[in-house]
Design a protein around this motif. Structure first.
Motif, PDB file in Angstrom:
ATOM      1  N   TYR A 182    -135.798  34.233 -76.536  1.00  0.00           N
ATOM      2  CA  TYR A 182    -135.696  33.611 -77.856  1.00  0.00           C
ATOM      3  C   TYR A 182    -136.930  33.906 -78.705  1.00  0.00           C
ATOM      4  CZ  TYR A 182    -131.421  31.033 -76.929  1.00  0.00           C
ATOM      5  OH  TYR A 182    -130.116  30.709 -76.667  1.00  0.00           O
ATOM      6  N   LEU A 183    -138.051  34.140 -78.050  1.00  0.00           N
ATOM      7  CA  LEU A 183    -139.290  34.385 -78.784  1.00  0.00           C
ATOM      8  C   LEU A 183    -139.471  35.854 -79.137  1.00  0.00           C
ATOM      9  CD1 LEU A 183    -141.746  32.096 -76.758  1.00  0.00           C
ATOM     10  CD2 LEU A 183    -140.717  31.625 -78.988  1.00  0.00           C
ATOM     11  N   THR A 184    -138.900  36.747 -78.354  1.00  0.00           N
ATOM     12  CA  THR A 184    -139.201  38.170 -78.525  1.00  0.00           C
ATOM     13  C   THR A 184    -138.007  39.033 -78.929  1.00  0.00           C
ATOM     14  OG1 THR A 184    -138.827  38.623 -76.159  1.00  0.00           O
ATOM     15  CG2 THR A 184    -141.066  38.011 -76.818  1.00  0.00           C
ATOM     16  N   ASP A 185    -136.781  38.588 -78.648  1.00  0.00           N
ATOM     17  CA  ASP A 185    -135.603  39.435 -78.876  1.00  0.00           C
ATOM     18  C   ASP A 185    -134.891  39.072 -80.177  1.00  0.00           C
ATOM     19  OD1 ASP A 185    -136.170  40.564 -76.459  1.00  0.00           O
ATOM     20  OD2 ASP A 185    -134.521  39.613 -75.371  1.00  0.00           O
ATOM     21  N   THR A 186    -134.232  40.047 -80.740  1.00  0.00           N
ATOM     22  CA  THR A 186    -133.344  39.794 -81.868  1.00  0.00           C
ATOM     23  C   THR A 186    -132.029  39.227 -81.330  1.00  0.00           C
ATOM     24  OG1 THR A 186    -132.294  41.968 -81.773  1.00  0.00           O
ATOM     25  CG2 THR A 186    -134.332  41.774 -83.085  1.00  0.00           C
ATOM     26  N   TYR A 188    -125.531  29.831 -78.688  1.00  0.00           N
ATOM     27  CA  TYR A 188    -126.446  30.211 -77.610  1.00  0.00           C
ATOM     28  C   TYR A 188    -127.321  31.394 -78.014  1.00  0.00           C
ATOM     29  CZ  TYR A 188    -127.899  31.870 -72.968  1.00  0.00           C
ATOM     30  OH  TYR A 188    -128.632  32.298 -71.881  1.00  0.00           O
ATOM     31  N   ILE A 189    -126.728  32.355 -78.685  1.00  0.00           N
ATOM     32  CA  ILE A 189    -127.472  33.535 -79.112  1.00  0.00           C
ATOM     33  C   ILE A 189    -128.354  33.227 -80.320  1.00  0.00           C
ATOM     34  CG2 ILE A 189    -127.191  35.882 -80.080  1.00  0.00           C
ATOM     35  CD1 ILE A 189    -124.652  36.064 -78.300  1.00  0.00           C
ATOM     36  N   GLY A 190    -127.967  32.218 -81.088  1.00  0.00           N
ATOM     37  CA  GLY A 190    -128.768  31.800 -82.231  1.00  0.00           C
ATOM     38  C   GLY A 190    -128.273  32.323 -83.559  1.00  0.00           C
ATOM     39  N   VAL A 191    -126.957  32.542 -83.668  1.00  0.00           N
ATOM     40  CA  VAL A 191    -126.377  33.046 -84.919  1.00  0.00           C
ATOM     41  C   VAL A 191    -125.124  32.242 -85.244  1.00  0.00           C
ATOM     42  CG1 VAL A 191    -127.253  35.388 -84.553  1.00  0.00           C
ATOM     43  CG2 VAL A 191    -124.972  34.776 -83.705  1.00  0.00           C
ATOM     44  N   THR A 192    -124.567  32.481 -86.420  1.00  0.00           N
ATOM     45  CA  THR A 192    -123.289  31.872 -86.781  1.00  0.00           C
ATOM     46  C   THR A 192    -122.154  32.648 -86.104  1.00  0.00           C
ATOM     47  OG1 THR A 192    -122.984  33.283 -88.714  1.00  0.00           O
ATOM     48  CG2 THR A 192    -124.216  31.225 -89.037  1.00  0.00           C
ATOM     49  N   PRO A 193    -120.976  32.048 -85.971  1.00  0.00           N
ATOM     50  CA  PRO A 193    -119.835  32.783 -85.413  1.00  0.00           C
ATOM     51  C   PRO A 193    -119.519  34.056 -86.197  1.00  0.00           C
ATOM     52  CG  PRO A 193    -119.358  30.448 -85.418  1.00  0.00           C
ATOM     53  CD  PRO A 193    -120.642  30.612 -86.166  1.00  0.00           C
ATOM     54  N   GLU A 194    -119.709  34.013 -87.519  1.00  0.00           N
ATOM     55  CA  GLU A 194    -119.452  35.203 -88.335  1.00  0.00           C
ATOM     56  C   GLU A 194    -120.440  36.320 -88.002  1.00  0.00           C
ATOM     57  OE1 GLU A 194    -117.716  31.683 -89.931  1.00  0.00           O
ATOM     58  OE2 GLU A 194    -119.835  32.107 -89.505  1.00  0.00           O
ATOM     59  N   SER A 195    -121.710  35.945 -87.831  1.00  0.00           N
ATOM     60  CA  SER A 195    -122.718  36.952 -87.470  1.00  0.00           C
ATOM     61  C   SER A 195    -122.447  37.529 -86.087  1.00  0.00           C
ATOM     62  CB  SER A 195    -124.123  36.339 -87.508  1.00  0.00           C
ATOM     63  OG  SER A 195    -124.472  35.975 -88.821  1.00  0.00           O
TER      64      SER A 195
END
Length: 209
Positions: free
Chosen positions: A145-149, A176-183
């Motif tokens: 979470y700190l280093t990856d896109t 979990y990945i840190g994005v919206t469902p659309e992204s």
């Protein structure tokens, strides 16, 4: 049920070989319970009194932030579900554990652990090694979470745990990945769509000889 019991025995044996007496004691103390999909095992504000080992199914960890669920982990077969700070320090949990699927879990308590350690001190050593593995996984997850896109996190998850993509709703994977469902849909499209082949005009081909 016996086959389920052996999964935990085999897990411990891979860490350190068990004696027959140790394995028998673990079997005798083992409590396996079914939990229907949607069961909340731990709520924010509760003090955790149980830890779990997943024999079958999936448990999700999430936080409530301004009323929105933020998923931070999924625990599937042969993984431990432990609210480390709450269970060890008897502090209120700041997150939730909920079953994403119908699940079969080994349920452990501190009292059961201490009874086993008193009879078989070597099991405490195995337990510390297990907790070391759990901490290592948490540390690795935090690092991503700190280093990856988000796209890198998606690719790592796809490589390490492809089964989740068939088991978990897309909106939970996106969280979990840190994005919206659309992204997430756009990321999946970029990764699954093959790159167009490079073509050259007749003039370019002639120039290349």
């Amino acid at each position: 049920m016996e086959a389920m019991q052996e999964r935990l025995i085999n897990y411990f044996s891979r860490i350190m070989p068990l004696t027959d007496a140790e394995a028998a004691a673990i079997r005798d103390s083992m409590c396996i319970k079914p939990f229907p999909k949607g069961t909340v095992l731990l709520r924010e504000g509760q003090v955790s009194t149980e830890c779990y080992f997943v024999l079958a199914g999936c448990v999700r960890q999430y936080y409530l932030v301004d009323g929105e669920e933020k998923t931070t982990n999924f625990f599937t077969e042969n993984q431990w579900v432990v609210s480390v700070n709450s269970f060890a320090n008897q502090a209120p949990a700041n997150h939730y554990f909920a079953c994403c699927e119908d699940s079969q879990l080994v349920v452990g308590t501190e009292q059961k652990e201490n009874d086993l350690y008193e009879r078989f001190p070597r099991l405490e050593t195995i337990s510390r090694l297990v907790m070391g593995t759990v901490f290592g996984e948490l540390q690795e997850q935090l690092a991503t979470y700190l280093t990856d896109t988000p796209e890198q996190r998606y690719q790592k998850l796809l490589k390490a745990r492809p089964d989740l993509f068939q088991r978990i709703p897309q909106y939970q994977l996106a969280s979990y990945i840190g994005v919206t469902p659309e992204s997430l849909s756009r990321i999946r499209k970029r990764i699954t769509t093959p790159a167009a082949p490079v073509t050259h005009s007749p003039a370019e081909k002639a120039a290349r000889g």
